[in-house]
Write a protein that holds these residues in place. Structure first.
Motif, mmCIF file in Angstrom:
data_model
loop_
_atom_site.group_PDB
_atom_site.id
_atom_site.type_symbol
_atom_site.label_atom_id
_atom_site.label_comp_id
_atom_site.label_asym_id
_atom_site.label_seq_id
_atom_site.Cartn_x
_atom_site.Cartn_y
_atom_site.Cartn_z
ATOM 1 N N ARG A 66 0.801 -1.188 -0.128
ATOM 2 C CA ARG A 66 -0.140 -0.039 -0.117
ATOM 3 C C ARG A 66 0.735 1.227 0.078
ATOM 4 N N THR A 67 0.411 2.225 -0.575
ATOM 5 C CA THR A 67 1.074 3.489 -0.736
ATOM 6 C C THR A 67 1.063 4.372 0.646
ATOM 7 N N CYS A 68 2.180 4.694 1.244
ATOM 8 C CA CYS A 68 2.553 5.294 2.476
ATOM 9 C C CYS A 68 3.117 6.618 2.222
ATOM 10 N N GLY A 69 3.427 7.158 1.093
ATOM 11 C CA GLY A 69 3.855 8.423 0.901
ATOM 12 C C GLY A 69 4.177 8.764 -0.332
ATOM 13 N N SER A 70 4.238 9.911 -1.041
ATOM 14 C CA SER A 70 4.850 10.068 -2.488
ATOM 15 C C SER A 70 4.936 11.364 -2.462
ATOM 16 N N GLY A 71 5.755 11.961 -3.610
ATOM 17 C CA GLY A 71 5.998 13.468 -3.611
ATOM 18 C C GLY A 71 7.000 13.781 -5.029
ATOM 19 N N LEU A 72 7.180 14.977 -5.245
ATOM 20 C CA LEU A 72 8.097 15.416 -6.289
ATOM 21 C C LEU A 72 9.565 15.602 -5.726
ATOM 22 N N LEU A 127 12.607 5.842 6.420
ATOM 23 C CA LEU A 127 13.112 4.832 7.288
ATOM 24 C C LEU A 127 12.760 4.836 8.697
ATOM 25 N N GLY A 128 12.883 6.223 9.186
ATOM 26 C CA GLY A 128 12.582 6.510 10.366
ATOM 27 C C GLY A 128 10.852 6.549 10.687
ATOM 28 N N SER A 129 10.147 7.390 9.807
ATOM 29 C CA SER A 129 8.938 7.334 10.178
ATOM 30 C C SER A 129 7.811 6.120 9.641
ATOM 31 N N GLN A 130 8.190 5.709 8.491
ATOM 32 C CA GLN A 130 7.375 4.716 8.045
ATOM 33 C C GLN A 130 7.646 2.941 8.348
ATOM 34 N N TYR A 131 9.185 2.858 8.073
ATOM 35 C CA TYR A 131 9.677 1.530 8.081
ATOM 36 C C TYR A 131 10.332 0.971 9.415
ATOM 37 N N GLY A 132 11.526 1.597 9.663
ATOM 38 C CA GLY A 132 12.087 1.141 10.839
ATOM 39 C C GLY A 132 12.737 -0.043 11.001
ATOM 40 N N ARG A 138 9.680 -0.463 15.885
ATOM 41 C CA ARG A 138 8.343 -0.507 16.256
ATOM 42 C C ARG A 138 8.023 0.997 16.912
ATOM 43 N N MET A 139 8.726 1.918 16.298
ATOM 44 C CA MET A 139 8.332 3.217 16.833
ATOM 45 C C MET A 139 8.540 4.185 15.815
ATOM 46 N N GLY A 140 7.641 4.544 15.151
ATOM 47 C CA GLY A 140 7.515 5.586 13.996
ATOM 48 C C GLY A 140 7.931 7.083 14.639
ATOM 49 N N ALA A 141 8.941 7.640 14.093
ATOM 50 C CA ALA A 141 9.291 9.066 14.280
ATOM 51 C C ALA A 141 8.176 9.886 13.886
ATOM 52 N N MET A 142 8.258 11.036 14.764
ATOM 53 C CA MET A 142 7.273 12.049 14.327
ATOM 54 C C MET A 142 7.874 13.401 14.189
ATOM 55 N N ALA A 143 9.309 13.551 14.266
ATOM 56 C CA ALA A 143 9.923 14.812 13.952
ATOM 57 C C ALA A 143 11.335 14.457 13.246
#
Length: 372
Positions: A131-137, A146-151, A348-353
């Motif tokens: 599933r798509t979890c992000g995209s951009g130009l 890696l820090g916010s979505q995967y880890g 198991r801890m997605g980064a927020m910043a």
């Protein structure tokens, strides 16, 4: 998207599969754009090879603009890079082109010749379920994904494990004869420069830190997309000035969108004191597509950062850091720091910043920040 084919380039050989066959085992980041853009981003991803491996993330290069020649271009991309379990390229160029034009509605993928690197191409991030979890130009923010979505897929080793491994390697290395010793490689010099960076941060030594920066760090970091072009400079509890970087002749930096804390305030906070690091790596970027020629002037380093334990409360999170360096034009040809970026990176801890720094100071972004 799930039916599109990709060619994997692992150490055991190449094979072509559809993205659907990766679901459940591998996440993926698709990098779309011209052959030169895709090669440059795959080349950049090499510095995060260990992190991509432990997070089980595949980086897929999807070159466009070559018509019937796109399949050979994709093979040239792989030929220009060493086989790696995290590396793949698009197979079946017509299917991918149809997906880009009909599904994404991308006509040119922002491939303007005058665009800065951060504005070229496009990227799509997929979860392990496809599933798509992000995209951009522009450039894919791999360390932020890696820090916010995967880890990492398991607990990271403690700092002591890295220190013990480094000690064992030093003891096992044969002693070189002083007269016969070869000049240090660029990778060795980069890791040494990175050690000086962490020594300065750990001791909150602003003078030592200032000597590491390139004089054009602010401009270079903005051009690379590592820093916003316009910031508010915040010092001693007050907004001092609005700073804008001139990106190109006649170009506008845009509205001021982020607060930058000067290094004096960052170091005075004490958060960097006692900082330790492990898992370091360095790569010198090729900078050009295979067959072209160009100077090796830019490099990346990365490390896992271990902040000093707090007096009370839970231990601080481990951080993933990436530094960009430029070779100086002086006679010494030393590597000078352009940018320093960090993001929490934990099991198991997605980064927020995330924190982005240049020679002036640091800007903190959260995942909802309009500045990003």
């Amino acid at each position: 998207l799930r039916d599109l084919p990709v060619t994997l380039d692992g150490n055991t050989g190449r094979r072509t599969v559809t993205l659907s066959l990766l679901a459940g085992s591998r996440a993926a980041v698709l990098i779309l754009g011209s052959a030169a853009h895709v090669f440059a981003e795959l080349d950049t991803a090499r510095v995060l090879a260990a992190r991509l491996g432990e997070a089980e993330v595949l980086v897929v290069g999807v070159p466009f603009g070559g018509g019937d020649a796109e399949e050979p271009v994709a093979r040239a991309l792989l030929a220009g890079l060493k086989p790696a379990p995290w590396l793949a390229t698009a197979a079946g160029p017509k299917q991918w082109e149809r997906f880009a034009l009909e599904v994404l509605g991308l006509q040119s993928l922002e491939l303007r010749a005058d665009a800065r690197p951060a504005e070229r191409g496009a990227w799509i991030a997929l979860t392990r379920r496809g599933r798509t979890c992000g995209s951009g130009l522009g450039r894919p923010p791999l360390e932020e994904l890696l820090g916010s979505q995967y880890g990492p897929r398991s607990q990271l080793p403690p700092f002591e494990a890295w220190a013990e491994a480094a000690t064992r390697m030093a003891r096992a290395a044969p002693a070189a004869e002083p007269a016969a010793s070869a000049p240090a490689s660029d990778e060795t010099l980069l890791l040494l420069a990175q050690q000086h960076l962490y020594a300065a941060l750990a001791s909150a030594d602003g003078a030592a830190l200032s000597r590491l920066w390139s004089t054009d760090s602010a401009t270079s970091a903005a051009l690379a997309g590592d820093m916003p072009p316009s910031v508010w400079l915040y010092e001693e509890g007050k907004v001092r000035a609005a700073c804008a970087v001139q990106l190109a002749a006649g170009a506008k930096a845009g509205a001021v969108s982020a607060r930058l804390d000067g290094w004096a305030a960052v170091l005075a906070d004490g958060a960097t004191r006692g900082l330790r690091s492990g898992g370091q790596s360095a790569v010198v970027l090729a900078g050009t597509f295979p067959g072209d020629s160009g100077p090796l002037e830019e490099a990346l380093t990365t490390a896992l950062e271990y902040p000093a334990p707090r007096a009370s409360g839970p231990p601080p999170p481990t951080l993933l850091a990436v530094q960009r360096w430029r070779r100086s034009t002086g006679t010494e040809g030393e590597w000078l720091l352009v940018s320093h970026r960090t993001i929490p990176y934990n099991f198991r801890m997605g980064a927020m910043a995330t924190l982005h720094c240049d020679c002036r100071g640091c800007v903190a972004f959260n995942r909802e920040s309009p500045a990003r």
